[in-house]
Scaffold this active site. Sequence first.
Site, PDB file in Angstrom:
ATOM      1  N   CYS A   2      43.012  37.435  46.541  1.00  0.00           N
ATOM      2  CA  CYS A   2      42.159  37.196  47.743  1.00  0.00           C
ATOM      3  C   CYS A   2      41.300  38.156  48.446  1.00  0.00           C
ATOM      4  CB  CYS A   2      43.254  36.458  48.705  1.00  0.00           C
ATOM      5  SG  CYS A   2      44.151  35.270  47.989  1.00  0.00           S
ATOM      6  N   ARG A  27      37.398  40.929  42.557  1.00  0.00           N
ATOM      7  CA  ARG A  27      39.034  41.050  42.474  1.00  0.00           C
ATOM      8  C   ARG A  27      39.495  39.669  41.870  1.00  0.00           C
ATOM      9  NH1 ARG A  27      40.832  44.516  46.548  1.00  0.00           N
ATOM     10  NH2 ARG A  27      42.473  43.096  47.078  1.00  0.00           N
ATOM     11  N   TRP A  79      42.730  33.242  45.600  1.00  0.00           N
ATOM     12  CA  TRP A  79      43.301  33.168  44.400  1.00  0.00           C
ATOM     13  C   TRP A  79      44.501  32.271  44.472  1.00  0.00           C
ATOM     14  CZ3 TRP A  79      47.636  34.827  41.935  1.00  0.00           C
ATOM     15  CH2 TRP A  79      47.750  35.041  40.444  1.00  0.00           C
ATOM     16  N   ASN A 105      45.300  37.129  53.359  1.00  0.00           N
ATOM     17  CA  ASN A 105      45.782  37.617  51.928  1.00  0.00           C
ATOM     18  C   ASN A 105      47.215  37.901  52.056  1.00  0.00           C
ATOM     19  OD1 ASN A 105      43.225  37.799  51.328  1.00  0.00           O
ATOM     20  ND2 ASN A 105      43.144  39.920  51.082  1.00  0.00           N
ATOM     21  N   GLY A 106      48.174  37.376  51.001  1.00  0.00           N
ATOM     22  CA  GLY A 106      49.631  37.768  50.967  1.00  0.00           C
ATOM     23  C   GLY A 106      50.391  36.160  51.003  1.00  0.00           C
ATOM     24  N   GLU A 486      47.663  48.637  24.529  1.00  0.00           N
ATOM     25  CA  GLU A 486      46.594  48.885  25.661  1.00  0.00           C
ATOM     26  C   GLU A 486      45.148  48.051  24.870  1.00  0.00           C
ATOM     27  OE1 GLU A 486      46.094  48.913  28.621  1.00  0.00           O
ATOM     28  OE2 GLU A 486      43.869  48.991  29.054  1.00  0.00           O
ATOM     29  N   LYS A 490      43.443  44.765  26.410  1.00  0.00           N
ATOM     30  CA  LYS A 490      41.886  44.620  26.633  1.00  0.00           C
ATOM     31  C   LYS A 490      41.385  43.431  25.736  1.00  0.00           C
ATOM     32  CE  LYS A 490      41.666  46.340  29.514  1.00  0.00           C
ATOM     33  NZ  LYS A 490      42.579  47.394  30.207  1.00  0.00           N
ATOM     34  N   GLU A 493      42.632  39.918  27.398  1.00  0.00           N
ATOM     35  CA  GLU A 493      42.079  39.408  28.891  1.00  0.00           C
ATOM     36  C   GLU A 493      40.587  39.261  28.661  1.00  0.00           C
ATOM     37  OE1 GLU A 493      43.061  42.459  31.812  1.00  0.00           O
ATOM     38  OE2 GLU A 493      42.645  44.049  30.541  1.00  0.00           O
ATOM     39  N   HIS A 509      59.629  43.719  11.264  1.00  0.00           N
ATOM     40  CA  HIS A 509      61.173  43.262  11.723  1.00  0.00           C
ATOM     41  C   HIS A 509      60.811  41.933  12.269  1.00  0.00           C
ATOM     42  CE1 HIS A 509      63.322  46.929  11.047  1.00  0.00           C
ATOM     43  NE2 HIS A 509      62.361  47.637  11.584  1.00  0.00           N
ATOM     44  N   LYS A 608      41.897  41.423  40.244  1.00  0.00           N
ATOM     45  CA  LYS A 608      41.743  43.082  40.238  1.00  0.00           C
ATOM     46  C   LYS A 608      43.044  43.614  40.631  1.00  0.00           C
ATOM     47  CE  LYS A 608      40.010  46.961  38.955  1.00  0.00           C
ATOM     48  NZ  LYS A 608      40.177  47.175  37.649  1.00  0.00           N
TER      49      LYS A 608
HETATM   50  C1  F6R Z   1      44.412  45.235  32.857  1.00  0.00           C
HETATM   51  C2  F6R Z   1      44.664  45.564  34.155  1.00  0.00           C
HETATM   52  C3  F6R Z   1      45.938  45.136  34.821  1.00  0.00           C
HETATM   53  C4  F6R Z   1      46.421  46.304  35.646  1.00  0.00           C
HETATM   54  C5  F6R Z   1      47.680  45.890  36.590  1.00  0.00           C
HETATM   55  C6  F6R Z   1      48.159  46.997  37.504  1.00  0.00           C
HETATM   56  O1  F6R Z   1      43.091  45.766  32.663  1.00  0.00           O
HETATM   57  O2  F6R Z   1      43.856  45.929  35.016  1.00  0.00           O
HETATM   58  O3  F6R Z   1      46.949  45.200  33.848  1.00  0.00           O
HETATM   59  O4  F6R Z   1      46.436  47.385  35.082  1.00  0.00           O
HETATM   60  O5  F6R Z   1      47.504  44.625  37.121  1.00  0.00           O
HETATM   61  O6  F6R Z   1      47.283  47.387  38.487  1.00  0.00           O
HETATM   62  P1  F6R Z   1      47.279  48.740  39.289  1.00  0.00           P
HETATM   63  O7  F6R Z   1      46.772  49.614  38.361  1.00  0.00           O
HETATM   64  O8  F6R Z   1      45.945  48.553  40.280  1.00  0.00           O
HETATM   65  O9  F6R Z   1      48.542  48.682  39.674  1.00  0.00           O
END
Ligand code: F6R
Length: 613
Positions: A2, A27, A79, A105-106, A486, A490, A493, A509, A608
């Site tokens: 949010c 976000r 959100w 927010n929260g 990773e 990527k 997502e 396995h 985000k």
């Molecule tokens: C993936 C991504 C998320 C963040 C995760 C932690 O591309 O961005 O997996 O890495 O939500 O976020 P931070 O680094 O802000 O704690």
Amino acid sequence: MCGIVGYIGKADAPTVLMNGLRRLEYRGYDSAGIAILDDERVLIAKAPGKVSKLNERAHADWPSSLFQRASTGIAHTRWATHGPPTEVNAHPHLDQSGEIALVHNGIIENYRSIRARLEAKGHHFYSETDTEVLTHLIGDCDKGDLFQAVCDALHQVEGTFGIAVISAREPDKIITARRGSPIVIGVGEGETILASDASAIVAYTQRVIYLDDNDIAIITKDSIDIRDLNNIPVTREIAELAFDAAAAEKGGFDHFMLKEIHEQPESLGNAIRGRLDFNLGSSVLAGMGTSPRDLAELSRIVLVGCGTSLHAGMVGEYAFEDLADVHAEVQQAAEFRYRNPILGSRDMVVAISQSGETADTLAAVREANQKGAFVMSLCNVVGSTIARETGRGVYLHAGPEISVASTKAFTCQVVVLLMMALRLGRGRRFSRDEGIRFAREIESIPMLVAKVVAQNARIAEVAADYAKNEHAFFIGRGPMFPVALEGALKLKEVSYIHAEGYHAAELKHGPIALLEQGTPIIALAVDIPGKDKMLGNIEECRARGARILGVITEGDHETAECMDDFISIPRCHPLVATIPAVVALQLFAYHVARLRGCEIDQPRNLAKSVTVE
Ligand code: F6R
């Protein structure tokens, strides 16, 4: 997640608020809303979906003169947590009188019991949200002083909040407060703007005040009066934002993700600049706040984070053990405090977080502090909660990361971890010459990454052959194992292809049962120790019909011949190679997603900064 914006000033409040919401779109959100004070009334517009839809709705519902004359308002991107992303659940919410509006927010954890209590007093609720309950509670507490009403209400709630409140009865102010959800206030000339994230503010002012937990502020167009919840005044410094509005624009790229991938030579340069000491063969990371003796006495390093930041921690694990001879382990932040971790003063806990606001990582920091560990953080967002609560740490200097999928923050996290490992390594095992050699390797990283970014067009061509698949496996060994994780994250997502990362040896396995003719295997087959075993694992996949896309070392023709397709990265130290290798996979994921027509910068369901557990 949010986002909040609030504005009190000269005029044009709806336009300022809409612009602020657009800056917060990255976000992740699924509905939006705005409340304006006009002629002792609160006017509200809300819409499920995008801010553009909200803007259309507000222009349809409100007279155009309102856009010029209204000078106070609050706005929100939601959100969904409590109730689906409908218009009725969108913020702002109104209290029973319809004169107080709030954005939040929260999560208010005890909202059910408060709602039942208020219903017994005759309150009617129209939404499923915890936020509406908080708004009614403030209305119920309001005996003619909005500030006091907000204080009284916040004393009764459990959970987390960043809020902004306006009232038609006190139109000259906005009340804002925080506990666990950030609020930053921009200090303008005859106008004040607040937001949950500085990117909504930077177009108006660079001068900001970050609220601390349990701060509550009365904001007017000319003043900011900050107190604690017991009405005791507190002093918070004005800080200068370290980025300007242009940093939050796409700058000619089609997507923020592509822009941020391309920015990496520069962001890595910023993360490294002034932090390598070629005389001592070490690194200078003042924010770590440790003496060489402290470092020599460390018995263990525990790296905590979520998602991409967790993967960076996994690269760090290899680096600390390999370069610094210190036991290192990575733990998922979400699990950390629930497993009662064994920690002491010789353990260093490193919290890794781009946003510095991730709820699970913050909870891990608090747990580690309780247990008396030496806690520090690697954050990108300056002044973020984790950065402030740890008190010591190293900023990434990656610049604002707008794309939901993290790219430049990951590579800066890894480079900072390599510099930390170098510093520890010098105190424990490295000679000066070894230290200088590794410092030179780190120094070359921006140039190595620039060489991968220059292959953008070729990687786009390779990606075209994989865009129609619905499954993919990423495999790696050693420090390339977290890179495989990773790469898979990527791809899934941004392209919504089901992608899994595995240690190459783990495939047989179980997961190997899923391989069919043409199943894509993206193999991190860079020329590092263990490559022969990796090639063996690749043959096992090929024998079952898999199509192999290798990330290989430039000039390694023998390995290239084992692949159906390949992308090459420059030859470098195995730990350093994780960075150019991941950049190749970022570009691969981007182009696959683009060919599939995905909403790259704001993938569905993602946020985000994840501020709920
Ligand atoms: C993936 C991504 C998320 C963040 C995760 C932690 O591309 O961005 O997996 O890495 O939500 O976020 P931070 O680094 O802000 O704690």
